[in-house]
Design a protein around this motif. Sequence first.
Motif, short mmCIF file in Angstrom:
data_model
loop_
_atom_site.label_atom_id
_atom_site.label_comp_id
_atom_site.label_asym_id
_atom_site.label_seq_id
_atom_site.Cartn_x
_atom_site.Cartn_y
_atom_site.Cartn_z
N LEU A 1 0.82 12.30 -9.33
CA LEU A 1 0.02 13.51 -9.10
C LEU A 1 0.90 14.75 -9.13
O LEU A 1 0.54 15.77 -9.73
CB LEU A 1 -0.70 13.43 -7.75
CG LEU A 1 -2.03 12.74 -7.72
CD1 LEU A 1 -2.53 12.61 -6.29
CD2 LEU A 1 -3.05 13.45 -8.57
N LYS A 2 2.04 14.65 -8.49
CA LYS A 2 2.99 15.76 -8.48
C LYS A 2 3.39 16.13 -9.91
O LYS A 2 3.41 17.30 -10.28
CB LYS A 2 4.22 15.37 -7.66
CG LYS A 2 5.25 16.46 -7.53
CD LYS A 2 6.41 15.95 -6.69
CE LYS A 2 7.59 16.86 -6.87
NZ LYS A 2 8.82 16.30 -6.37
N ASP A 3 3.68 15.11 -10.72
CA ASP A 3 4.03 15.36 -12.12
C ASP A 3 2.90 16.04 -12.88
O ASP A 3 3.14 16.92 -13.71
CB ASP A 3 4.40 14.05 -12.84
CG ASP A 3 5.75 13.52 -12.43
OD1 ASP A 3 6.54 14.28 -11.83
OD2 ASP A 3 6.02 12.34 -12.71
N ASP B 1 0.84 -1.21 0.00
CA ASP B 1 0.00 0.00 0.00
C ASP B 1 0.87 1.26 0.00
O ASP B 1 0.58 2.23 -0.68
CB ASP B 1 -0.93 0.02 1.21
CG ASP B 1 -2.09 -0.95 1.09
OD1 ASP B 1 -2.37 -1.44 -0.02
OD2 ASP B 1 -2.73 -1.22 2.14
N ARG B 2 1.95 1.21 0.75
CA ARG B 2 2.86 2.36 0.82
C ARG B 2 3.51 2.61 -0.54
O ARG B 2 3.62 3.75 -0.99
CB ARG B 2 3.93 2.10 1.89
CG ARG B 2 4.97 3.18 1.98
CD ARG B 2 4.45 4.41 2.65
NE ARG B 2 5.54 5.36 2.78
CZ ARG B 2 5.44 6.64 2.54
NH1 ARG B 2 4.30 7.15 2.20
NH2 ARG B 2 6.48 7.42 2.66
N VAL B 3 3.95 1.56 -1.20
CA VAL B 3 4.56 1.70 -2.53
C VAL B 3 3.55 2.30 -3.51
O VAL B 3 3.87 3.21 -4.28
CB VAL B 3 5.09 0.35 -3.06
CG1 VAL B 3 5.48 0.44 -4.53
CG2 VAL B 3 6.28 -0.11 -2.24
N MET B 4 2.33 1.79 -3.46
CA MET B 4 1.30 2.34 -4.35
C MET B 4 1.08 3.83 -4.08
O MET B 4 0.98 4.63 -5.01
CB MET B 4 -0.02 1.56 -4.17
CG MET B 4 0.04 0.16 -4.73
SD MET B 4 -1.41 -0.85 -4.35
CE MET B 4 -2.71 0.11 -5.08
N GLY B 5 1.04 4.19 -2.81
CA GLY B 5 0.86 5.59 -2.46
C GLY B 5 2.00 6.46 -2.95
O GLY B 5 1.80 7.58 -3.43
N MET B 6 3.22 5.96 -2.83
CA MET B 6 4.39 6.71 -3.29
C MET B 6 4.32 6.95 -4.80
O MET B 6 4.59 8.06 -5.28
CB MET B 6 5.68 5.94 -2.95
CG MET B 6 5.98 5.88 -1.48
SD MET B 6 7.26 4.67 -1.05
CE MET B 6 8.72 5.44 -1.75
N ILE B 7 3.94 5.91 -5.54
CA ILE B 7 3.88 6.03 -7.00
C ILE B 7 2.76 6.97 -7.42
O ILE B 7 2.98 7.85 -8.26
CB ILE B 7 3.72 4.63 -7.63
CG1 ILE B 7 5.01 3.83 -7.44
CG2 ILE B 7 3.38 4.75 -9.12
CD1 ILE B 7 4.88 2.36 -7.79
N VAL B 8 1.59 6.83 -6.83
CA VAL B 8 0.47 7.71 -7.18
C VAL B 8 0.79 9.15 -6.81
O VAL B 8 0.52 10.07 -7.58
CB VAL B 8 -0.84 7.22 -6.52
CG1 VAL B 8 -1.95 8.25 -6.69
CG2 VAL B 8 -1.27 5.89 -7.09
N ALA B 9 1.39 9.36 -5.64
CA ALA B 9 1.73 10.72 -5.22
C ALA B 9 2.72 11.36 -6.20
O ALA B 9 2.59 12.54 -6.55
CB ALA B 9 2.32 10.70 -3.81
N GLU B 10 3.68 10.59 -6.64
CA GLU B 10 4.66 11.12 -7.60
C GLU B 10 3.99 11.46 -8.92
O GLU B 10 4.28 12.50 -9.53
CB GLU B 10 5.80 10.12 -7.82
CG GLU B 10 6.94 10.65 -8.66
CD GLU B 10 7.66 11.85 -8.05
OE1 GLU B 10 8.17 12.67 -8.83
OE2 GLU B 10 7.71 11.98 -6.81
#
Length: 88
Positions: free
Chosen positions: A60-62, A49-58
């Motif tokens: 979104l940032k992009d 879940d943490r990995v998924m959150g990191m990828i989605v957050a990145e």
Amino acid sequence: MEKTSQKKQVINRLKRTEGQIRGVQKMIEEEKECMDVITQLSAIRSSIDRVMGMIVAENLKDCFESPEKDPQEQSKKLEQAIQMIIKK
């Protein structure tokens, strides 16, 4: 956060998770207590879940830092990212 650093963090977390999965396999082979196996599986789920959150957050940032030329396409990408975050 720099993309290379983000990528390295994601890969390191995935490698750790891979090790946890191997550990659970060994626990099952050794017929360890059910609660111990479940505890480890819960930790694996949290890690993923943490990995998924990191990828989605990145991503979104992009989207915000480098918006699409087409506002509809940008809106679609943002909606997809939001759906990935709230989908569980």
